[in-house]
Design a protein around this motif. Structure first.
Motif, PDB file in Angstrom:
ATOM      1  N   TYR A 121       0.755  -0.992   0.067  1.00 51.27           N
ATOM      2  CA  TYR A 121       0.072   0.244   0.026  1.00 51.27           C
ATOM      3  C   TYR A 121       0.918   1.415   0.104  1.00 51.27           C
ATOM      4  O   TYR A 121       0.641   2.548  -0.391  1.00 51.27           O
ATOM      5  CB  TYR A 121      -0.871   0.038   1.240  1.00 51.27           C
ATOM      6  CG  TYR A 121      -2.017   0.935   1.178  1.00 51.27           C
ATOM      7  CD1 TYR A 121      -3.069   0.902   0.534  1.00 51.27           C
ATOM      8  CD2 TYR A 121      -1.734   2.199   2.201  1.00 51.27           C
ATOM      9  CE1 TYR A 121      -3.967   2.039   0.421  1.00 51.27           C
ATOM     10  CE2 TYR A 121      -2.562   3.147   2.011  1.00 51.27           C
ATOM     11  CZ  TYR A 121      -3.809   2.973   1.228  1.00 51.27           C
ATOM     12  OH  TYR A 121      -4.869   4.295   1.423  1.00 51.27           O
ATOM     13  N   GLN A 125       0.424   4.800  -2.179  1.00 50.25           N
ATOM     14  CA  GLN A 125       0.291   6.257  -1.721  1.00 50.25           C
ATOM     15  C   GLN A 125       1.273   7.054  -2.230  1.00 50.25           C
ATOM     16  O   GLN A 125       1.026   8.253  -2.754  1.00 50.25           O
ATOM     17  CB  GLN A 125       0.674   6.345  -0.105  1.00 50.25           C
ATOM     18  CG  GLN A 125      -0.569   5.650   0.718  1.00 50.25           C
ATOM     19  CD  GLN A 125      -0.175   5.680   2.045  1.00 50.25           C
ATOM     20  OE1 GLN A 125       1.037   5.150   2.724  1.00 50.25           O
ATOM     21  NE2 GLN A 125      -1.025   6.189   3.028  1.00 50.25           N
ATOM     22  N   ASN A 142      -8.337  -0.366   3.222  1.00 53.49           N
ATOM     23  CA  ASN A 142      -8.213   0.933   4.189  1.00 53.49           C
ATOM     24  C   ASN A 142      -7.739   0.128   5.662  1.00 53.49           C
ATOM     25  O   ASN A 142      -7.825  -1.012   5.754  1.00 53.49           O
ATOM     26  CB  ASN A 142      -9.314   1.782   4.378  1.00 53.49           C
ATOM     27  CG  ASN A 142     -10.672   0.855   4.540  1.00 53.49           C
ATOM     28  OD1 ASN A 142     -10.466   0.214   5.601  1.00 53.49           O
ATOM     29  ND2 ASN A 142     -11.558   1.260   3.704  1.00 53.49           N
ATOM     30  N   PHE A 193      -0.564  -0.221   7.691  1.00 55.92           N
ATOM     31  CA  PHE A 193      -1.660   0.330   8.584  1.00 55.92           C
ATOM     32  C   PHE A 193      -1.527  -0.212   9.964  1.00 55.92           C
ATOM     33  O   PHE A 193      -0.720  -1.238  10.128  1.00 55.92           O
ATOM     34  CB  PHE A 193      -2.792  -0.635   7.882  1.00 55.92           C
ATOM     35  CG  PHE A 193      -3.390  -0.255   6.657  1.00 55.92           C
ATOM     36  CD1 PHE A 193      -3.912   0.771   6.588  1.00 55.92           C
ATOM     37  CD2 PHE A 193      -3.241  -1.353   5.653  1.00 55.92           C
ATOM     38  CE1 PHE A 193      -4.348   1.297   5.126  1.00 55.92           C
ATOM     39  CE2 PHE A 193      -3.605  -0.961   4.203  1.00 55.92           C
ATOM     40  CZ  PHE A 193      -4.210   0.267   4.142  1.00 55.92           C
TER      41      PHE A 193
END
Length: 235
Positions: A121, A125, A142, A193
């Motif tokens: 991820y 970004q 998410n 995350f």
């Protein structure tokens, strides 16, 4: 004409039916030729079918090379490819690009509007102005969906140690303590995350147990690493 001459003449007169089969011999010869004709017909039709299939395969290859992977919806459902992890089929495809460099993967995907890729991820970004996140069965990636496991293309990252190492190596012990104290405050900056509350509580309790500390449930002992020296081996 003498009798001798007449007999000689009769001896050399050719039989008008000489060299041609009759009766059953003729029937047998016709059957043999018919069978031979059938064999040649089958061979001809087989060769024609092979030629047609070869031509179709050649045309498919030309079209595929020219326009990219042909996404045939009813043969290769995208969700089936992703969720069942058909690694062999994906990696064997001529249009698959594999690289350890995630920035290169992101660049290749951004250059092709029909491309799809899988990587961390954090690299999305960094390139989000050129990329689009894909939901799987309506679930978008998410922090919430990764933490609760509803987004299937995610994985946890672990730090491994044991009680003997923590008790014998002060630097490693303090390092893990510092990590568990501050990781969720810093992890967003590197594109990962944060650890969920339940997983964080479990990890901290494992550290407490390894250090044989008597703390109340939910209590945490943060250690100030200032002045702690030593080496931490990462393998």
């Amino acid at each position: 004409m003498s009798a001798q001459q007449e007999n000689l003449h009769e001896h050399h007169t050719p039989d008008p039916n000489w060299g041609y089969p009759h009766g059953s011999a003729l029937t047998s010869q016709i059957k043999r030729r018919y069978r031979g004709g059938q064999i040649w017909y089958v061979l001809l039709m087989g060769s024609l079918i092979i030629a047609i299939l070869t031509l179709m395969a050649l045309l498919y290859t030309i079209i595929n090379d020219a326009f990219g992977l042909l996404a045939i919806e009813y043969q290769n459902d995208p969700n089936r490819i992703v969720l069942e992890k058909q690694e062999e089929m994906l990696l064997a495809d001529v249009n698959t690009f594999d690289s350890e460099n995630d920035n290169m993967l992101a660049a290749r995907i951004a250059d092709d509007p029909n491309a799809i890729g899988f990587f961390g991820y954090a690299y999305y970004q960094e390139n989000q102005e050129n990329l689009k996140l894909l939901s799987i069965e309506g679930v978008a990636p998410n922090a919430s969906t990764v933490t609760d496991g509803s987004y299937p293309l995610s994985r946890p990252l672990y730090l491994y140690s044991d009680a003997d190492v923590l008790q014998s190596n002060q630097a490693a012990n303090v390092f893990l303590n510092y990590y568990l104290t501050h990781v969720n405050n810093e992890i967003d900056d590197v594109g990962y995350f944060p650890l969920g509350a339940e997983a964080m509580s479990h990890s901290q309790q494992v550290w407490i147990t390894a250090n044989e500390l008597a703390l109340a449930p939910g209590q945490w002992a943060a250690i100030n690493p200032d002045g702690v020296g030593g080496a931490v081996t990462i393998a």
